[in-house]
Motif scaffolding. Structure first.
Motif, PDB file in Angstrom:
ATOM      1  N   TRP A 106       0.949  -1.131  -0.024  1.00 16.99           N
ATOM      2  CA  TRP A 106       0.080  -0.144   0.165  1.00 16.99           C
ATOM      3  C   TRP A 106       0.824   1.180  -0.005  1.00 16.99           C
ATOM      4  N   LEU A 107       1.972   1.162   0.821  1.00 18.59           N
ATOM      5  CA  LEU A 107       2.738   2.389   0.913  1.00 18.59           C
ATOM      6  C   LEU A 107       3.529   2.604  -0.538  1.00 18.59           C
ATOM      7  N   GLY A 108       4.191   1.528  -1.040  1.00 19.24           N
ATOM      8  CA  GLY A 108       4.503   1.613  -2.148  1.00 19.24           C
ATOM      9  C   GLY A 108       3.882   2.134  -3.581  1.00 19.24           C
ATOM     10  N   LEU A 109       2.410   1.638  -3.415  1.00 19.87           N
ATOM     11  CA  LEU A 109       1.631   2.141  -4.538  1.00 19.87           C
ATOM     12  C   LEU A 109       0.655   2.939  -4.153  1.00 19.87           C
ATOM     13  N   MET A 110       0.000   3.448  -3.162  1.00 23.47           N
ATOM     14  CA  MET A 110      -0.650   4.386  -3.040  1.00 23.47           C
ATOM     15  C   MET A 110      -0.385   5.584  -2.251  1.00 23.47           C
ATOM     16  N   GLY A 111       0.559   5.268  -1.198  1.00 25.38           N
ATOM     17  CA  GLY A 111       1.116   6.337  -0.240  1.00 25.38           C
ATOM     18  C   GLY A 111      -0.008   6.367   1.093  1.00 25.38           C
ATOM     19  N   GLN A 112       0.267   7.442   1.678  1.00 29.77           N
ATOM     20  CA  GLN A 112      -0.645   7.422   3.004  1.00 29.77           C
ATOM     21  C   GLN A 112      -2.021   8.274   2.522  1.00 29.77           C
ATOM     22  N   PRO A 113      -2.943   8.006   3.307  1.00 31.96           N
ATOM     23  CA  PRO A 113      -3.206   7.753   4.801  1.00 31.96           C
ATOM     24  C   PRO A 113      -3.276   5.962   4.762  1.00 31.96           C
ATOM     25  N   LEU A 114      -3.055   5.481   5.925  1.00 28.52           N
ATOM     26  CA  LEU A 114      -2.878   4.043   6.189  1.00 28.52           C
ATOM     27  C   LEU A 114      -4.291   3.298   6.664  1.00 28.52           C
ATOM     28  N   TRP A 115      -5.424   4.029   6.578  1.00 27.30           N
ATOM     29  CA  TRP A 115      -6.680   3.353   7.376  1.00 27.30           C
ATOM     30  C   TRP A 115      -7.142   2.377   6.384  1.00 27.30           C
TER      31      TRP A 115
END
Length: 132
Positions: A106-115
């Protein structure tokens, strides 16, 4: 006596120049930060988030250990959807490993937020303990 008078007259100005005038002032309080280290001089930067994460992981391991010792002495081995024979500890490990991959992807593809990955990870955990 005359020798002590001269340094005494020069002392307040000298002390003021070194910052002694700020002694009575209160330190400015800063608010809570999730990224400030809990113990600044410690070898690892334990932030509140990392502390809670590791307490959660070790708490889950402790709960599973207590369950394995008391209620499920022989273990709950079963063959799940993935075709693996797993116990409670195996399912916890697969859950934690999958959660790490979900968050990294998720961090690699979308970034933040992490909900959103948090919800996906919780669903993954339920799936692992239910079907794997």
């Amino acid at each position: 006596m005359k020798r002590l008078l001269l340094p005494a007259l020069l002392m307040p100005g000298h002390a003021w120049a070194q910052g002694w005038g700020n002694v009575a002032k209160e330190a400015e309080e800063k608010g809570f930060s999730w990224t400030d280290p809990l113990w600044p001089s410690f070898w690892m930067a334990w932030t509140p988030v990392t502390f809670v994460l590791f307490c959660g992981i070790f708490g889950a391991i402790a709960i599973i250990a207590v369950l394995e010792i008391t209620k499920y002495r022989d273990g709950i081995e079963r063959v799940g959807v993935l075709g693996l024979t797993t116990t409670l500890g195996d399912r916890l490990f697969i859950t934690l490993l999958g959660t790490a991959y979900i968050f990294l992807a998720w961090l690699g593809l979308m970034g933040q937020p992490l909900w959103a990955p948090l919800g996906l990870s919780m669903a993954w955990g339920v799936f692992c303990f239910w079907k794997v």
